[in-house]
Design an enzyme around this catalytic site. Structure first.
Site, short mmCIF file in Angstrom:
data_model
loop_
_atom_site.label_atom_id
_atom_site.label_comp_id
_atom_site.label_asym_id
_atom_site.label_seq_id
_atom_site.Cartn_x
_atom_site.Cartn_y
_atom_site.Cartn_z
N CYS A 2 58.66 -16.34 128.00
CA CYS A 2 60.00 -16.33 128.58
C CYS A 2 60.35 -14.96 129.16
O CYS A 2 59.90 -13.94 128.65
CB CYS A 2 61.02 -16.68 127.51
SG CYS A 2 60.70 -18.26 126.72
N ARG A 27 53.99 -13.64 133.81
CA ARG A 27 53.95 -13.78 132.35
C ARG A 27 53.70 -15.22 131.92
O ARG A 27 53.40 -15.46 130.74
CB ARG A 27 55.28 -13.31 131.75
CG ARG A 27 55.53 -11.83 131.95
CD ARG A 27 56.95 -11.48 131.61
NE ARG A 27 57.24 -11.74 130.21
CZ ARG A 27 57.35 -10.80 129.28
NH1 ARG A 27 57.20 -9.54 129.60
NH2 ARG A 27 57.62 -11.12 128.04
N TRP A 73 59.18 -20.54 128.70
CA TRP A 73 57.87 -21.04 128.26
C TRP A 73 58.17 -21.86 127.01
O TRP A 73 58.56 -21.32 125.99
CB TRP A 73 56.96 -19.86 127.95
CG TRP A 73 55.53 -20.21 127.66
CD1 TRP A 73 54.55 -20.43 128.56
CD2 TRP A 73 54.92 -20.32 126.37
NE1 TRP A 73 53.36 -20.68 127.91
CE2 TRP A 73 53.57 -20.62 126.56
CE3 TRP A 73 55.40 -20.20 125.06
CZ2 TRP A 73 52.68 -20.81 125.51
CZ3 TRP A 73 54.51 -20.39 124.01
CH2 TRP A 73 53.16 -20.70 124.24
N ASN A 99 65.11 -15.23 124.61
CA ASN A 99 63.67 -15.19 124.30
C ASN A 99 63.54 -15.10 122.78
O ASN A 99 64.31 -14.39 122.15
CB ASN A 99 63.00 -13.96 124.90
CG ASN A 99 62.95 -14.01 126.41
OD1 ASN A 99 63.30 -15.02 127.02
ND2 ASN A 99 62.52 -12.92 127.02
N GLY A 100 62.54 -15.78 122.22
CA GLY A 100 62.35 -15.73 120.77
C GLY A 100 62.55 -17.11 120.18
O GLY A 100 62.59 -18.11 120.89
N GLU A 481 34.21 -12.62 124.48
CA GLU A 481 35.12 -12.40 125.60
C GLU A 481 34.74 -13.29 126.79
O GLU A 481 35.61 -13.85 127.45
CB GLU A 481 35.08 -10.91 125.97
CG GLU A 481 35.95 -10.49 127.13
CD GLU A 481 37.42 -10.81 126.97
OE1 GLU A 481 37.86 -11.20 125.88
OE2 GLU A 481 38.14 -10.72 127.97
N LYS A 485 37.22 -16.13 128.43
CA LYS A 485 37.56 -16.16 129.87
C LYS A 485 37.26 -17.53 130.46
O LYS A 485 38.04 -18.07 131.22
CB LYS A 485 36.79 -15.09 130.64
CG LYS A 485 37.18 -13.67 130.41
CD LYS A 485 38.49 -13.24 131.06
CE LYS A 485 39.61 -13.28 130.07
NZ LYS A 485 39.81 -12.15 129.24
N GLU A 488 39.87 -20.05 129.30
CA GLU A 488 41.20 -19.79 129.86
C GLU A 488 41.30 -20.18 131.32
O GLU A 488 42.31 -20.74 131.76
CB GLU A 488 41.51 -18.29 129.80
CG GLU A 488 41.88 -17.76 128.47
CD GLU A 488 42.18 -16.28 128.56
OE1 GLU A 488 43.30 -15.89 128.22
OE2 GLU A 488 41.31 -15.49 128.99
N HIS A 504 21.83 -21.25 112.52
CA HIS A 504 22.49 -21.79 111.32
C HIS A 504 23.49 -22.90 111.67
O HIS A 504 24.34 -23.23 110.86
CB HIS A 504 23.19 -20.66 110.56
CG HIS A 504 22.24 -19.62 110.07
ND1 HIS A 504 21.40 -19.81 108.99
CD2 HIS A 504 21.94 -18.38 110.54
CE1 HIS A 504 20.66 -18.73 108.80
NE2 HIS A 504 20.97 -17.85 109.73
N LYS A 603 51.30 -14.39 129.79
CA LYS A 603 50.70 -13.07 129.88
C LYS A 603 50.99 -12.25 128.63
O LYS A 603 50.13 -11.55 128.12
CB LYS A 603 51.24 -12.34 131.12
CG LYS A 603 50.64 -10.95 131.32
CD LYS A 603 49.15 -11.05 131.60
CE LYS A 603 48.45 -9.70 131.65
NZ LYS A 603 47.00 -9.84 131.46
C1 F6R Z 1 42.97 -13.16 127.36
C2 F6R Z 1 44.33 -12.73 127.16
C3 F6R Z 1 44.91 -12.83 125.78
C4 F6R Z 1 45.48 -11.47 125.39
C5 F6R Z 1 46.22 -11.57 124.05
C6 F6R Z 1 46.72 -10.20 123.60
O1 F6R Z 1 42.60 -13.08 128.71
O2 F6R Z 1 44.96 -12.28 128.06
O3 F6R Z 1 43.99 -13.28 124.85
O4 F6R Z 1 44.42 -10.56 125.32
O5 F6R Z 1 47.30 -12.44 124.17
O6 F6R Z 1 47.61 -9.65 124.53
P1 F6R Z 1 47.94 -8.12 124.53
O7 F6R Z 1 46.71 -7.38 124.87
O8 F6R Z 1 49.01 -7.96 125.57
O9 F6R Z 1 48.43 -7.77 123.16
#
Ligand code: F6R
Length: 608
Positions: A2, A27, A73, A99-100, A481, A485, A488, A504, A603
């Site tokens: 949000c 975001r 959101w 927000n929250g 990682e 990616k 996502e 295993h 984000k």
């Molecule tokens: C992956 C991604 C999320 C953030 C996670 C932590 O591409 O963007 O997994 O890495 O939400 O976010 P930050 O780094 O802002 O604490």
């Protein structure tokens, strides 16, 4: 997640609010809305979908110089127009954006309904306008304060009142808010990104504070009535800036290609090549304090957790200080033991992730020592930690984190060098490590100019039912990682395993043609990695190997070979992650995914 924007001033509020919402779009959100003051009522408009959809529905909006706006959101209640913010009281005399999460919303709602209040939405937020109305006798601040006393949970809120047309009341507990001071106008936002084009002079609200925002500026009080001076911070960092694609089709691709420069910025002024050392003044620790650290625990989520894992491995391997990384929300809720001799590193791009923030608050309550490894200057985690290192990656707009990962790893490697020099790392070894780090940006650039057959690999995994990522040592967090990616951005089912653990269990998933992406640079694990490659190939896997350029044995063994330039073992994640970022990107493009705003993701994750 949000987003909140507010405006009070001499100019039409609407265009500024919509512009602010657009700057928060990155975001992630699913609906948007705006409230403007119109005579004795508050005028609202909301739409499901993008800010564009809201913008197109504003033809009949009143001329107003005060307003609030929101991107939602969904948490409580589906993605509908009724559930979008702002929410009003029954007489539309006031409107709230929030927000929250209000955790005791059921009890509050039942109570209000028993008093005759009719709810229009399924949200937790809607209890707020009704509660504020209940306590309102002409004093907006008193009403907001009384309402918030009854609320459990987290909030960043902005409230406008029809009979106070030049005023916004804002309050925060756990969800960030920042007030921007202009010339005869004042703006409010949940993220400085929304307002930096209007002003860079800001006042950050702290938890349990309430702000009265007018054209003349802001007055901040504690919720319990105590006064506090509104200290003005000037944002002069490049973490906020114009979100411009600069010719790239997506922010994700732009940010991948920014990595030579963002890694360079993270290193600038920090490496001491002659002394074989690094200087990270933000840690506020001299060698005598550094040498007393007996263990390091990195806390983070998602990509930041993977960077923390990589950093912890380097710290153990090179500084010989016991180190580990923990998923922040798991750590927080298990009544963790906080050793007095430990340093906790809060790793976060946004600096607003609720899980990471909650974890470091727990550490601090228990008297622990915390430093931030954060990109966004002035963010809540950076301010809560009070010391640490900024990444200087510049704004990361794509939801999928790419350049922040390599900057986090770079910052953690730089910290490793500084820590190791207080222990047993010799001058010569320190000089070597500093030189190796300083060489990374050029190697990253070299790879990005010649990325190998990534698009062809993307073609082969588009229809895969399952993709397995494998790696050993420093390459295991890289495998994690890469899989994150791909999930996502392309929504392709996949998982990552330490290569030695594969036999295993996950090996059962491999059948004829299953793509296995092996991260195998020429480090101490290489020979064992080759054995694992043969094991999966014997079961029909299609082997895609990311390896050091010049490793002809792996190149010949793999079905597809992706070479990356040679670097020191500890720096290999900064190279091997690049093909995985590009692979997720190209697979996502080929599948027609929404690259910069993938479904369901946000984000910065400011709820639990
Ligand atoms: C992956 C991604 C999320 C953030 C996670 C932590 O591409 O963007 O997994 O890495 O939400 O976010 P930050 O780094 O802002 O604490």
């Amino acid at each position: 997640m949000c987003g909140i924007v507010g405006y009070v001033g001499p100019e039409p509020a609407l265009s500024r609010l919509i512009e602010g919402l657009r700057r928060l779009e990155y975001r992630g959100y699913d609906s948007a809305g705006v409230a403007l003051l119109e005579g004795k009522t508050v005028w609202t408009r909301k739409r499901v979908g993008r800010v564009d959809a809201l913008d197109q529905a504003l033809g009949d909006a009143p001329e107003s110089t005060t307003g609030i706006a929101h991107t939602r959101w969904a948490t409580h209640g589906g993605i509908t127009e009724e559930n979008a913010h702002p929410h009003c009281d029954g007489s539309t005399g006031l409107a709230v954006v929030h927000n929250g999460i209000i955790e005791n919303m059921n009890a509050l709602r039942e109570q209000l309904e028993s008093e005759g209040v009719v709810f229009r939405s399924e949200t937790d937020t809607e209890v707020l306008p009704h509660l504020i109305r209940k306590f309102y006798t002409g004093d907006p601040v008193a009403a907001v304060r009384s309402a918030l006393r009854l609320v459990n949970g987290t909030y960043g809120i902005a409230v406008v009142f029809a009979d106070h047309p030049d005023l916004i009341v804002a309050a925060r507990l756990g969800s960030p808010l920042v007030v921007g001071l202009g010339d005869g106008e004042t703006v409010l936002a949940s993220d400085p990104q929304a307002i930096v084009e209007l002003t860079r002079r800001v006042v950050y609200l702290d938890d349990r504070e309430i702000a009265v925002i007018s054209r003349d500026g802001v007055k901040v009080e504690r919720l319990d009535g105590r006064k506090r001076t509104a200290d003005v911070t000037v944002i002069d960092d490049d973490a906020y800036g114009v979100a411009d694609l600069q010719g790239f089709p997506h922010f994700m691709l732009k940010e991948i290609h920014e990595q030579p420069e963002s890694i360079q910025r993270c290193l600038r002024g920090r490496l001491q090549l002659d002394e074989g050392n690094a200087k990270l003044g933000g840690f506020q620790m001299d060698p005598r304090e550094l040498v007393r650290i007996e263990r390091i625990i990195a806390l983070g989520c998602g990509t930041s957790y993977h960077a923390g894992m990589t950093g912890a491995m380097a710290i153990e391997a090179l500084a010989r200080v016991p180190a580990r990384a923990e998923v922040a929300n798991e750590f927080r809720y298990r009544n963790p033991i906080i050793p007095r001799d430990a340093l906790f590193l809060a790793v976060s791009q946004s600096g607003e992730t609720m899980d990471t923030l909650g974890a470091i608050q727990e550490v601090r309550i228990k008297g622990g020592n915390v430093a931030g490894v954060v990109n966004v200057v002035g963010s809540t985690i950076a301010r809560t930690a009070g010391k640490g290192v900024y990444l200087h990656s510049g704004p990361e707009i794509a939801v999928a984190s790419t350049k922040a990962f390599t900057s986090q790893v770079t910052a953690l490697m730089t910290f490793t060098l500084m820590l190791a020099r207080t222990r047993n790392l010799s001058l010569e070894a320190g000089q070597r490590m500093a030189r190796e780090l300083s060489a990374v940006p050029a190697k990253v650039s070299e790879y990005l100019h010649n990325p190998g057959p990534i698009e062809a690999v993307a073609d082969t995994i588009l229809d895969a039912r399952y993709v397995l990522f494998l790696g050993r040592g420093f390459s295991f967090p890289v495998a994690l990682e890469g899989a994150l990616k791909l999930k996502e951005i392309a929504y392709i089912p996949c998982e990552a395993y330490p290569a030695g653990e594969m036999k295993h269990g996950p090996i059962a998933m491999i059948e004829e043609g299953t793509p296995v992406i092996f991260v195998a640079p020429s480090d101490v694990h290489r020979d064992k990695a080759i054995s694992n490659m043969k094991e999966v190939q014997a079961r029909g896997a299609k082997l895609i190997a990311i390896h050091t350029a010049g490793d002809h044995e792996i190149a010949a063994l793999a079905d597809v070979s992706i070479p990356v330039p040679e670097v020191a073992d500890f720096a290999s994640p900064l190279l091997t992650v690049l093909p995985l970022q590009l692979l997720a990107y190209h697979a996502g493009v080929k599948l027609g995914r929404d690259i910069d705003k993938p479904r369901n993701l946000a984000k910065s994750v400011t709820v639990e």
